[in-house]
Design an enzyme around this catalytic site. Sequence first.
Site, short mmCIF file in Angstrom:
data_model
loop_
_atom_site.label_atom_id
_atom_site.label_comp_id
_atom_site.label_asym_id
_atom_site.label_seq_id
_atom_site.Cartn_x
_atom_site.Cartn_y
_atom_site.Cartn_z
N ASN A 205 27.56 -30.03 35.85
CA ASN A 205 27.62 -30.34 37.28
C ASN A 205 28.61 -29.39 37.96
O ASN A 205 29.17 -28.50 37.33
CB ASN A 205 28.02 -31.80 37.49
CG ASN A 205 29.37 -32.11 36.88
OD1 ASN A 205 30.39 -31.60 37.31
ND2 ASN A 205 29.38 -32.92 35.83
N ASP A 274 26.72 -38.32 32.50
CA ASP A 274 26.37 -39.67 32.05
C ASP A 274 25.37 -39.63 30.90
O ASP A 274 25.26 -40.57 30.13
CB ASP A 274 25.80 -40.47 33.22
CG ASP A 274 26.92 -40.87 34.19
OD1 ASP A 274 27.98 -41.29 33.70
OD2 ASP A 274 26.75 -40.72 35.41
N LYS A 284 16.96 -21.03 20.47
CA LYS A 284 16.68 -20.98 21.91
C LYS A 284 15.23 -21.40 22.20
O LYS A 284 14.30 -20.92 21.54
CB LYS A 284 16.92 -19.54 22.40
CG LYS A 284 16.85 -19.43 23.89
CD LYS A 284 17.05 -17.99 24.33
CE LYS A 284 16.61 -17.85 25.77
NZ LYS A 284 16.08 -16.57 26.09
N PRO A 301 29.02 -41.79 26.03
CA PRO A 301 30.02 -42.86 26.01
C PRO A 301 30.76 -42.95 27.34
O PRO A 301 30.93 -41.93 28.03
CB PRO A 301 30.98 -42.43 24.89
CG PRO A 301 30.74 -40.97 24.70
CD PRO A 301 29.32 -40.71 25.08
N ASP A 302 31.16 -44.16 27.70
CA ASP A 302 31.97 -44.36 28.91
C ASP A 302 33.44 -44.20 28.49
O ASP A 302 34.04 -45.12 27.92
CB ASP A 302 31.69 -45.76 29.47
CG ASP A 302 32.55 -46.08 30.67
OD1 ASP A 302 33.35 -45.20 31.09
OD2 ASP A 302 32.43 -47.19 31.20
N ILE A 303 33.99 -43.03 28.75
CA ILE A 303 35.35 -42.73 28.24
C ILE A 303 36.37 -43.66 28.88
O ILE A 303 37.21 -44.26 28.21
CB ILE A 303 35.71 -41.25 28.53
CG1 ILE A 303 34.66 -40.33 27.89
CG2 ILE A 303 37.10 -40.92 28.02
CD1 ILE A 303 34.77 -38.87 28.27
N PHE A 319 38.42 -42.13 38.89
CA PHE A 319 37.94 -41.55 40.15
C PHE A 319 36.55 -42.13 40.42
O PHE A 319 35.86 -42.56 39.49
CB PHE A 319 37.83 -40.02 40.05
CG PHE A 319 39.07 -39.30 40.50
CD1 PHE A 319 40.25 -39.40 39.80
CD2 PHE A 319 39.04 -38.50 41.65
CE1 PHE A 319 41.38 -38.73 40.21
CE2 PHE A 319 40.17 -37.82 42.07
CZ PHE A 319 41.34 -37.94 41.36
N LYS A 333 33.56 -50.47 41.50
CA LYS A 333 33.80 -49.68 40.28
C LYS A 333 35.14 -50.06 39.65
O LYS A 333 35.26 -50.20 38.44
CB LYS A 333 33.78 -48.19 40.64
CG LYS A 333 33.50 -47.29 39.48
CD LYS A 333 33.12 -45.89 39.90
CE LYS A 333 31.63 -45.71 40.12
NZ LYS A 333 31.23 -44.38 40.50
N LYS A 337 35.24 -51.44 35.98
CA LYS A 337 35.89 -50.63 34.93
C LYS A 337 37.22 -51.26 34.49
O LYS A 337 37.69 -51.00 33.39
CB LYS A 337 36.18 -49.21 35.45
CG LYS A 337 34.92 -48.45 35.87
CD LYS A 337 34.51 -47.43 34.84
CE LYS A 337 33.32 -46.63 35.28
NZ LYS A 337 32.83 -45.73 34.24
#
Length: 396
Positions: A205, A274, A284, A301-303, A319, A333, A337
Site C-alpha cells: 500500500n 490485512d 516468477k 494476523p491482527d498484530i 491508528f 475500533k 481492539k
Amino acid sequence: MSRVLLGISGGIAAYKACELVRLLVRAGHEVRVVATPHALEFVSPLALQALSGHPLRSELFSLSEEDRISHIELADWAEVFAVAPATANLLAKLANGLADDLLTTVALATQAPLVVAPAMNVNMFDHPATQENLERLAKRGARLVGPGTGELACGWTGAGRLVDLEAIVGAIERAGSSDDLRGEVVLLSAGPTAEPIDPVRVLTNRSSGRMGFALAEAAARRGAEVVLVAGPVAQPTPAGVERVDVETAREMQDAVLGSLERATIAIFSAAVADYSVERPTASKLKRESSESLTLRLVRNPDILGQVIERRRGQTVVGFAAETEDLLANARAKLERKGCDLIVANDVSRSDIGFDVSENEVAIVGPAPEQVVEVPRRSKREVAERILDRVLEVRRG
Ligand code: PMT
C-alpha cells in the site's frame, strides 16, 4: 520553568511576538528577546522590553545598549532558543549556518534546543529552497512548529501563517523538558507491509513510513529507548533508534511480539496488509501462461490484537485509517481492539494521511469527551502531540 531566548525576524507576524512573550512570562518562563533590525520595523522594542522585563537585544556590536551581556553569554543563558516568526530569509541563514547579525550569531553559538515557527507568503514557503532549508533544520533536530494555513497578510491563502501562539508555547515547553520520555521503552510500527505474490511482485500500500518515523524521532529526542519495526520504506533511521526492517505482516508480527515484553509504550502506525497471498509461487509468474490470474488471499494476523492479549501494563496506541465517519469508526475500533488510544486520520484526503508530509488526526480515548483534535500539521508536530497525549494517559 525555562530560560527562553526568543528570536524575532522581520515579517508582518512579528507584531504577534508581544503576545507570545506575554504568554511565556505568564506560564512562568524567563524570557529574553533578540530581534533583527527588520523585526523592529513591525514591533516596538519598548513593548518587548516591558513585557519580558529584560533589555531587548538587536545589535551585534553596540556600545549604547544597556545590557552589555555578550552574544555568547546570551547563547549560554538560553535553555530553549525559539525563533518566531522565522522568515524565509532567516530559515536560509539558519540552515546554512550564517552569522551576520546578533540573532543568527546566537543561533550558531547556543547549544539550547531550537524551536522554529515559520511565517511567510505561501509561495515562499512552498519554494523548494525553503522546504530544503526546513528539512535540513529538522534533520539537525530543530523543532518546527507550523506554519498554519489560511488567509495571509499578503492577500494569498495557503500555508504560511504564524501558527497559534499556544502551539508555539507548547513546542517551547516540550523543547525545554525534552527528557519527559526518559525511562520509557517505545515500540513502534511504521510503513506498509509487502506480501509476496511471486519472487518479484508484492501486494502493498501507499504508506511511506513518515508518520511512524516522525514518532520514532520525537520519542528518541524526548529521551525514550525506541524500537522501530519498519516495513519496506525509504526513510533514514532517526538518531538513537533501534530499527528492525521487515517485509511481511508475519515478519512484523514476530518483530513486534519479540520486543513487546521490554516495551512500556507501543504505538502502531503501520499500514499492515490485512491479507496475504496463500501460496506465493517460487518462480516468477509468466504473462503468457494464462489470460487471467486469480490470487487466493488469506487473512493476516491482527498484530495489534495479539499485543492487547499479551500486554503487561504497556500503554497501547493504535491508528485508524478511515475514509468516512472518522470519530464514530475510530471509537468503534478502539473498543473492538481494546487499546488505550486510537489515532484516527482521514485517508480519503490527499493533503494528509498516506505518503504526504502532513497529517490531521483525532486522538480518541475511551470516554466520549476524550478526543484531542490535532489540526493539519507536519507529521513531526502531530507526533509530538500524540506523545504528549500518551504521557497524559500514562500519568493518569
Ligand atoms: O506512512 P505514512 O505515509 O506516513 O502514512 C501514515 C498512515 C496513514 C499509514 C498512518 O497515519 C495510519 O493511519 N496508519 C494505520 C493504517 C491502518 O492500517 O489502519 P487500520 O485502520 O487498517 O488498522 C488499525 C490498526 O490495526 C493500526 O494500528 C494497524 O497498525 C493495526 N493492524 C492492522 C492490520 C493488522 N493485520 N494488524 C494490525 O496490527
